[in-house]
Design an enzyme around this catalytic site. Structure first.
Site, PDB file in Angstrom:
ATOM      1  N   TYR A  13      46.099 -54.060 -65.341  1.00  0.00           N
ATOM      2  CA  TYR A  13      45.156 -53.931 -64.225  1.00  0.00           C
ATOM      3  C   TYR A  13      44.548 -52.535 -64.148  1.00  0.00           C
ATOM      4  O   TYR A  13      43.329 -52.359 -64.257  1.00  0.00           O
ATOM      5  CB  TYR A  13      45.913 -54.295 -62.952  1.00  0.00           C
ATOM      6  CG  TYR A  13      45.233 -54.030 -61.646  1.00  0.00           C
ATOM      7  CD1 TYR A  13      45.909 -53.454 -60.582  1.00  0.00           C
ATOM      8  CD2 TYR A  13      43.896 -54.389 -61.437  1.00  0.00           C
ATOM      9  CE1 TYR A  13      45.291 -53.234 -59.362  1.00  0.00           C
ATOM     10  CE2 TYR A  13      43.272 -54.175 -60.215  1.00  0.00           C
ATOM     11  CZ  TYR A  13      43.983 -53.592 -59.183  1.00  0.00           C
ATOM     12  OH  TYR A  13      43.370 -53.360 -57.967  1.00  0.00           O
ATOM     13  N   LYS A  86      56.777 -53.230 -63.402  1.00  0.00           N
ATOM     14  CA  LYS A  86      56.481 -52.543 -62.133  1.00  0.00           C
ATOM     15  C   LYS A  86      56.873 -53.328 -60.881  1.00  0.00           C
ATOM     16  O   LYS A  86      56.442 -52.992 -59.775  1.00  0.00           O
ATOM     17  CB  LYS A  86      54.993 -52.223 -62.066  1.00  0.00           C
ATOM     18  CG  LYS A  86      54.061 -53.409 -62.266  1.00  0.00           C
ATOM     19  CD  LYS A  86      52.757 -53.240 -61.533  1.00  0.00           C
ATOM     20  CE  LYS A  86      52.912 -53.614 -60.080  1.00  0.00           C
ATOM     21  NZ  LYS A  86      51.662 -53.660 -59.336  1.00  0.00           N
ATOM     22  N   SER A 126      54.418 -43.044 -59.276  1.00  0.00           N
ATOM     23  CA  SER A 126      54.203 -43.908 -58.104  1.00  0.00           C
ATOM     24  C   SER A 126      54.704 -43.230 -56.839  1.00  0.00           C
ATOM     25  O   SER A 126      55.673 -42.462 -56.884  1.00  0.00           O
ATOM     26  CB  SER A 126      54.960 -45.229 -58.316  1.00  0.00           C
ATOM     27  OG  SER A 126      55.060 -45.948 -57.106  1.00  0.00           O
ATOM     28  N   THR A 128      56.396 -44.454 -54.828  1.00  0.00           N
ATOM     29  CA  THR A 128      57.757 -44.952 -54.606  1.00  0.00           C
ATOM     30  C   THR A 128      58.792 -43.844 -54.804  1.00  0.00           C
ATOM     31  O   THR A 128      59.903 -43.935 -54.295  1.00  0.00           O
ATOM     32  CB  THR A 128      58.033 -46.181 -55.508  1.00  0.00           C
ATOM     33  OG1 THR A 128      59.044 -46.972 -54.927  1.00  0.00           O
ATOM     34  CG2 THR A 128      58.416 -45.774 -56.900  1.00  0.00           C
ATOM     35  N   TYR A 150      63.258 -49.612 -60.520  1.00  0.00           N
ATOM     36  CA  TYR A 150      61.862 -49.317 -60.873  1.00  0.00           C
ATOM     37  C   TYR A 150      61.526 -47.884 -60.458  1.00  0.00           C
ATOM     38  O   TYR A 150      61.028 -47.091 -61.262  1.00  0.00           O
ATOM     39  CB  TYR A 150      60.901 -50.309 -60.191  1.00  0.00           C
ATOM     40  CG  TYR A 150      59.487 -49.804 -60.182  1.00  0.00           C
ATOM     41  CD1 TYR A 150      58.930 -49.255 -59.030  1.00  0.00           C
ATOM     42  CD2 TYR A 150      58.723 -49.828 -61.340  1.00  0.00           C
ATOM     43  CE1 TYR A 150      57.649 -48.740 -59.032  1.00  0.00           C
ATOM     44  CE2 TYR A 150      57.434 -49.320 -61.352  1.00  0.00           C
ATOM     45  CZ  TYR A 150      56.902 -48.777 -60.185  1.00  0.00           C
ATOM     46  OH  TYR A 150      55.635 -48.263 -60.199  1.00  0.00           O
ATOM     47  N   LYS A 154      60.566 -44.159 -62.662  1.00  0.00           N
ATOM     48  CA  LYS A 154      59.446 -43.236 -62.435  1.00  0.00           C
ATOM     49  C   LYS A 154      59.974 -41.812 -62.235  1.00  0.00           C
ATOM     50  O   LYS A 154      59.441 -40.846 -62.782  1.00  0.00           O
ATOM     51  CB  LYS A 154      58.618 -43.680 -61.235  1.00  0.00           C
ATOM     52  CG  LYS A 154      57.874 -44.989 -61.450  1.00  0.00           C
ATOM     53  CD  LYS A 154      56.966 -44.926 -62.686  1.00  0.00           C
ATOM     54  CE  LYS A 154      56.212 -46.219 -62.916  1.00  0.00           C
ATOM     55  NZ  LYS A 154      55.402 -46.200 -64.151  1.00  0.00           N
TER      56      LYS A 154
HETATM   57  C1  WQD Z   1      52.373 -53.439 -48.863  1.00  0.00           C
HETATM   58  C2  WQD Z   1      52.640 -53.836 -47.424  1.00  0.00           C
HETATM   59  C3  WQD Z   1      54.681 -55.039 -47.145  1.00  0.00           C
HETATM   60  C4  WQD Z   1      53.403 -58.572 -49.422  1.00  0.00           C
HETATM   61  C5  WQD Z   1      54.948 -51.474 -54.028  1.00  0.00           C
HETATM   62  C6  WQD Z   1      55.806 -50.607 -54.901  1.00  0.00           C
HETATM   63  C7  WQD Z   1      55.004 -49.443 -55.405  1.00  0.00           C
HETATM   64  C8  WQD Z   1      53.764 -49.940 -56.067  1.00  0.00           C
HETATM   65  C9  WQD Z   1      52.941 -50.773 -55.097  1.00  0.00           C
HETATM   66  C10 WQD Z   1      54.093 -50.141 -58.436  1.00  0.00           C
HETATM   67  C11 WQD Z   1      54.087 -53.646 -47.021  1.00  0.00           C
HETATM   68  C12 WQD Z   1      53.489 -55.923 -46.792  1.00  0.00           C
HETATM   69  C13 WQD Z   1      53.446 -57.326 -48.815  1.00  0.00           C
HETATM   70  C14 WQD Z   1      53.430 -59.745 -48.627  1.00  0.00           C
HETATM   71  C15 WQD Z   1      53.518 -58.384 -46.659  1.00  0.00           C
HETATM   72  N1  WQD Z   1      54.089 -50.695 -57.227  1.00  0.00           N
HETATM   73  N2  WQD Z   1      53.486 -57.247 -47.460  1.00  0.00           N
HETATM   74  N3  WQD Z   1      53.482 -59.607 -47.273  1.00  0.00           N
HETATM   75  O1  WQD Z   1      55.712 -52.273 -51.157  1.00  0.00           O
HETATM   76  O2  WQD Z   1      53.991 -50.511 -50.485  1.00  0.00           O
HETATM   77  O3  WQD Z   1      54.580 -50.757 -52.880  1.00  0.00           O
HETATM   78  O4  WQD Z   1      53.782 -51.882 -54.701  1.00  0.00           O
HETATM   79  O5  WQD Z   1      53.769 -49.022 -58.718  1.00  0.00           O
HETATM   80  O6  WQD Z   1      55.785 -48.729 -56.324  1.00  0.00           O
HETATM   81  O7  WQD Z   1      56.861 -50.091 -54.112  1.00  0.00           O
HETATM   82  O8  WQD Z   1      53.258 -52.554 -51.729  1.00  0.00           O
HETATM   83  O9  WQD Z   1      51.726 -54.465 -51.622  1.00  0.00           O
HETATM   84  O10 WQD Z   1      54.233 -54.902 -51.895  1.00  0.00           O
HETATM   85  O11 WQD Z   1      53.343 -54.089 -49.685  1.00  0.00           O
HETATM   86  O12 WQD Z   1      53.577 -58.296 -45.428  1.00  0.00           O
HETATM   87  O13 WQD Z   1      53.401 -60.907 -49.137  1.00  0.00           O
HETATM   88  O14 WQD Z   1      52.364 -55.227 -47.265  1.00  0.00           O
HETATM   89  O15 WQD Z   1      55.763 -55.244 -46.236  1.00  0.00           O
HETATM   90  O16 WQD Z   1      54.117 -53.240 -45.654  1.00  0.00           O
HETATM   91  P1  WQD Z   1      54.462 -51.523 -51.452  1.00  0.00           P
HETATM   92  P2  WQD Z   1      53.137 -54.076 -51.294  1.00  0.00           P
END
Ligand code: WQD
Length: 339
Positions: A13, A86, A126, A128, A150, A154
């Site tokens: 992506y 990831k 990230s 993270t 994960y 990083k």
């Molecule tokens: C965003 C918000 C969820 C899905 C992760 C990794 C990070 C990076 C990006 C790789 C949060 C909420 C999500 C859903 C929801 N990955 N949510 N329903 O967790 O901030 O980061 O992805 O590099 O390293 O940690 O991203 O998009 O999963 O969640 O309510 O079905 O959306 O609780 O508040 P996140 P996310």
């Protein structure tokens, strides 16, 4: 002669969007991928969008001999290392696979680069690595921690690169800490195409909008945030791609290494994303509040000052553009790349 950049994980992506941005910025690009988490169709789309045939080698970054062959066949001045698994949740179930692929692959790439005298390296890190921040916005000097394999990969990756630079100043590395990449190229011809059930918010919302999923589960509305739902720093993938171009230009033009946040500095809640996506697709999006997802933090957004000062880069697109571009990609490709 144009600087030549190797992209690992090149048909993924963020890498595919960076590939286009690099060609447009006057770089030569060699892409490497094993298609373990992407589609060969991306190469056709890149040729269509760039007007040039992509220079591509199918290889696994954990296969040292295959990487060696790539460096034998191509002039490489710098590497952007995207290739990694990831998914946070998956990493807790498959730690060995994550350490083998994410750390083993990184070590392989660095070893082959060193053997060929190539020492400029951009690393996909990230946000993270910040764990649950004690305050906001987050600067690069905040404490680092990882709560899952994960995130550990990083953190360890950044440590490896720091130690490489300390041992041999020829190594110039740029660690880019991505916040939440979303959106798609404005053409709608490439975009985020997760396999299986999307882990991340926006691709899941996109699949609800296009009718592939019945509704979004909102993971908790009892966080200490304005509307109770999680707040994140969503950044348009084309802004992220531009950040990679700026990082490479810096590495090619000035000595030294750096670690910077690539975020907008603005946080949006889950409900704000849902409302913005509804505006983009012209329909309300079914959703249901469920308990918090383990490991989630309440809020996370960047202080992007250092990237602006060091790289002369800042994000330009807002949430409505992110959603509009995501929706164009998803509505034009309801089943992603695998038509
Ligand atoms: C965003 C918000 C969820 C899905 C992760 C990794 C990070 C990076 C990006 C790789 C949060 C909420 C999500 C859903 C929801 N990955 N949510 N329903 O967790 O901030 O980061 O992805 O590099 O390293 O940690 O991203 O998009 O999963 O969640 O309510 O079905 O959306 O609780 O508040 P996140 P996310």
């Amino acid at each position: 002669m144009k600087p030549a950049v190797l992209l690992t994980g090149a048909t993924g992506y963020i890498a595919s969007h960076t590939w286009l941005a690099l060609l447009k910025a006057g770089f030569d690009v060699v892409g490497v991928d094993d298609f373990s988490n992407s589609s060969p169709e991306v190469l056709k789309r890149l040729e269509e969008l760039s007007g040039t045939r992509p220079v591509f080698e199918r290889a696994d970054v954990c296969d040292a001999a295959a990487l060696e062959a790539v460096f034998q066949r191509h002039r490489i001045d710098a590497t952007v290392h995207f290739a990694a698994f990831k998914a946070v949740g998956e990493s807790t179930q498959k730690p060995l696979a994550y350490y083998a692929n994410n750390i083993g692959g990184l070590l392989n790439v660095c070893r082959v680069m060193q053997q060929h005298g190539v020492h400029r390296f951009v690393f996909s890190s990230s946000a993270t690595v910040y764990g649950d921040p004690a305050s906001l916005p987050i600067t690069e000097s905040f404490p680092l921690s990882a709560t899952n394999p994960y995130g550990q990969t990083k953190l360890i990756g950044e440590t490896i690169l720091r130690d490489l630079g300390a041992a041999n100043p020829a190594w110039q590395t740029g660690c880019l800490r991505y916040f939440n990449p979303v959106g798609a190229h404005e053409s709608g011809r490439i975009g985020e195409d997760p396999r299986g059930i999307p882990n991340n918010l926006m691709p899941y919302v996109a699949q609800v909008a296009v009718g592939r999923r019945p509704f979004l589960q909102v993971f908790g509305n009892d966080y200490p945030t304005p509307d109770g739902t999680g707040v994140r720093d969503y950044i348009h993938v084309d802004d992220l791609a531009a950040g990679h171009v700026a990082a490479l230009r810096r590495l090619l033009q000035a000595p030294g290494s750096f670690t910077v946040n690539l975020g907008t500095g603005r946080g949006y809640s889950v409900l704000e994303v849902l409302q913005a996506y509804a505006r983009a697709c012209g329909r309300d999006l079914a959703h249901e509040v469920v308990p918090r997802r383990p490991g989630d933090v309440a809020a996370c957004y960047a202080d992007p000052t250092l990237a602006r000062e060091l790289l002369g880069w800042e994000a330009r697109h807002g949430l409505d553009r992110m959603c509009a571009d995501s929706w164009r990609w998803q509505s034009m490709n309801p089943q992603g790349f695998e038509a």
